[in-house]
Enzyme design. Structure first.
Site, mmCIF file in Angstrom:
data_model
loop_
_atom_site.group_PDB
_atom_site.id
_atom_site.type_symbol
_atom_site.label_atom_id
_atom_site.label_comp_id
_atom_site.label_asym_id
_atom_site.label_seq_id
_atom_site.Cartn_x
_atom_site.Cartn_y
_atom_site.Cartn_z
ATOM 1 C CE LYS A 197 -3.661 2.402 2.378
ATOM 2 N NZ LYS A 197 -4.703 2.371 3.393
ATOM 3 N NE ARG A 218 -3.595 7.769 5.436
ATOM 4 C CZ ARG A 218 -4.317 8.313 6.404
ATOM 5 N NH1 ARG A 218 -3.791 8.559 7.579
ATOM 6 N NH2 ARG A 218 -5.582 8.647 6.172
ATOM 7 C CE LYS A 249 -6.037 1.987 -0.817
ATOM 8 N NZ LYS A 249 -6.495 2.143 0.522
ATOM 9 C CE1 TYR A 314 -14.844 3.634 -3.270
ATOM 10 C CE2 TYR A 314 -12.924 3.936 -4.678
ATOM 11 C CZ TYR A 314 -13.473 3.836 -3.422
ATOM 12 O OH TYR A 314 -12.680 3.905 -2.313
HETATM 13 C C1 PBG Z 1 -7.304 3.436 5.043
HETATM 14 C C2 PBG Z 1 -7.721 3.394 3.619
HETATM 15 C C3 PBG Z 1 -7.535 4.387 2.658
HETATM 16 C C4 PBG Z 1 -8.110 3.906 1.479
HETATM 17 C C5 PBG Z 1 -8.624 2.637 1.756
HETATM 18 N N1 PBG Z 1 -8.347 2.329 3.074
HETATM 19 C C6 PBG Z 1 -6.982 5.758 2.784
HETATM 20 C C7 PBG Z 1 -5.566 5.968 3.121
HETATM 21 O O1 PBG Z 1 -4.786 5.034 3.296
HETATM 22 O O2 PBG Z 1 -5.177 7.136 3.227
HETATM 23 C C8 PBG Z 1 -8.160 4.625 0.169
HETATM 24 C C9 PBG Z 1 -9.133 4.098 -0.822
HETATM 25 C C10 PBG Z 1 -9.358 4.990 -1.988
HETATM 26 O O3 PBG Z 1 -8.671 6.006 -2.195
HETATM 27 O O4 PBG Z 1 -10.275 4.679 -2.766
HETATM 28 N N2 PBG Z 1 -8.402 3.177 5.899
#
Ligand code: PBG
Length: 325
Positions: A197, A218, A249, A314
């Protein structure tokens, strides 16, 4: 044409030939719909940076989940938007917190017809917006966060979730969650680890979707977008810790990571086609700059081709309505 034997266009001549030699399938079961549920909403609230996506009420979420099951989707991934946030993200661990109530609602609605998954992370629930709890210096405290994740996993499992999706990128989170679930008698609950991620600008619209209070970034827990080898390492570590499935992701900027992870692990691999990827296509299409339907299919098929067994998107419900079951 000096070398007739190298002609490849022959197999593209008719729609039937193209269908015959098509390499990549896209089926409803390979799509997972992420959905948001908002605690204080009396009606569904549109998300301006994600046209067509809403923050659901508990009632509208139930209805959307029933439709997802009807469409033959692979699953839904649930996110909660609580009315009140605090430093520890208490609404995430509270059995009466919005996400846990919504999980129970959706499971009551669809039973085992659909895989019900929940995001397991604190950022929607903390007043500082970070994915974990903070130490005295304001840094994210890894091991203190694991304790909260363990509690959250048990609350989600007790609500009936089939799959938990830890997305906070804390070290040891999969092991901590697996151990907590097993100790509490939830050994049947699976873990889809958001393994690779990245710290991505493409999560921007999501932060509106969950009313995020994050200031800053983050970068101390999510990955550097330039690091591909490390993405594979994250997936391998999560598997060793007990993940049942792993995820990459975002999707589009990371198709190489997706391919590398697919070739390195022997579990199902997911990719998350994130909010910013959705917003880009919608924004361009709204201006008439891109063919919306063709672009959506290209995004999803390319993500499958790169190695995703299933894709969180989505567009899942809209696209599934046009796909074979
Ligand atoms: C964290 C989380 C995020 C997304 C999914 N789970 C946000 C992040 O890590 O800042 C992002 C999903 C998206 O952008 O569609 N709970």
């Amino acid at each position: 044409m000096p070398f007739p034997e190298v002609r490849t266009r022959r197999l593209r001549r008719t729609a039937a030939l193209r269908r015959l030699v098509s390499e990549t399938t896209l089926e409803a079961r390979q799509l997972v719909l992420p959905m948001f549920v908002r605690e204080d909403a009396s009606e569904a609230v549109p998300i301006s940076s994600m046209p067509g996506v809403v923050q659901h009420t508990r009632e509208s979420l139930r209805k959307a989940a029933a439709e997802a099951a009807e469409l033959g989707l692979g699953g839904v991934m649930l996110f909660g938007v609580p009315a009140a946030k605090d430093a520890r993200g208490s609404a995430g661990t509270d059995p009466d917190g919005i996400l846990n109530l919504a999980i129970a609602d959706v499971v009551a609605e669809v039973g085992e017809e659909l895989s019900v998954m929940s995001d397991l992370c604190l950022d929607e629930f903390t007043d500082h917006g970070h994915c974990g709890v903070l130490d005295a210096s304001g840094a994210v405290d890894n091991d203190a966060t694991l304790e909260v994740y363990a509690e959250m996993a048990i609350a989600q499992a007790a609500a009936g979730v089939h799959v938990v999706g830890p997305s906070g990128m804390m070290d040891g989170q999969v092991a901590a969650i697996r151990a907590a679930l097993d100790r509490a008698g939830h050994d049947h609950v699976a873990i889809l680890a958001y393994s690779a991620k990245y710290a991505s600008a493409f999560y921007g619209p999501f932060r509106e979707a969950v009313d995020s209070s994050l200031r800053g970034d983050r970068l101390t827990y999510q990955q550097d977008p330039g690091n591909g080898v490390e993405g594979v390492r994250e997936a391998v570590i999560d598997l060793a810790e007990g993940a049942d499935m792993v995820m990459v992701k975002p999707a589009l900027g990371y198709l190489d990571v997706l391919r590398a992870v697919r070739e390195s692990v022997e579990v199902p691999v997911a990719a998350y086609n994130v909010s910013g990827e959705y917003a880009m296509v919608e924004a361009a299409a709204a201006r008439g700059w891109i063919d919306r339907d063709a672009a959506i299919m290209e995004v999803l098929v390319s993500t499958r081709r790169a190695g995703a067994d299933f894709v969180l998107s989505y567009w899942a419900a809209e696209v599934a309505a046009k796909l074979p079951r």
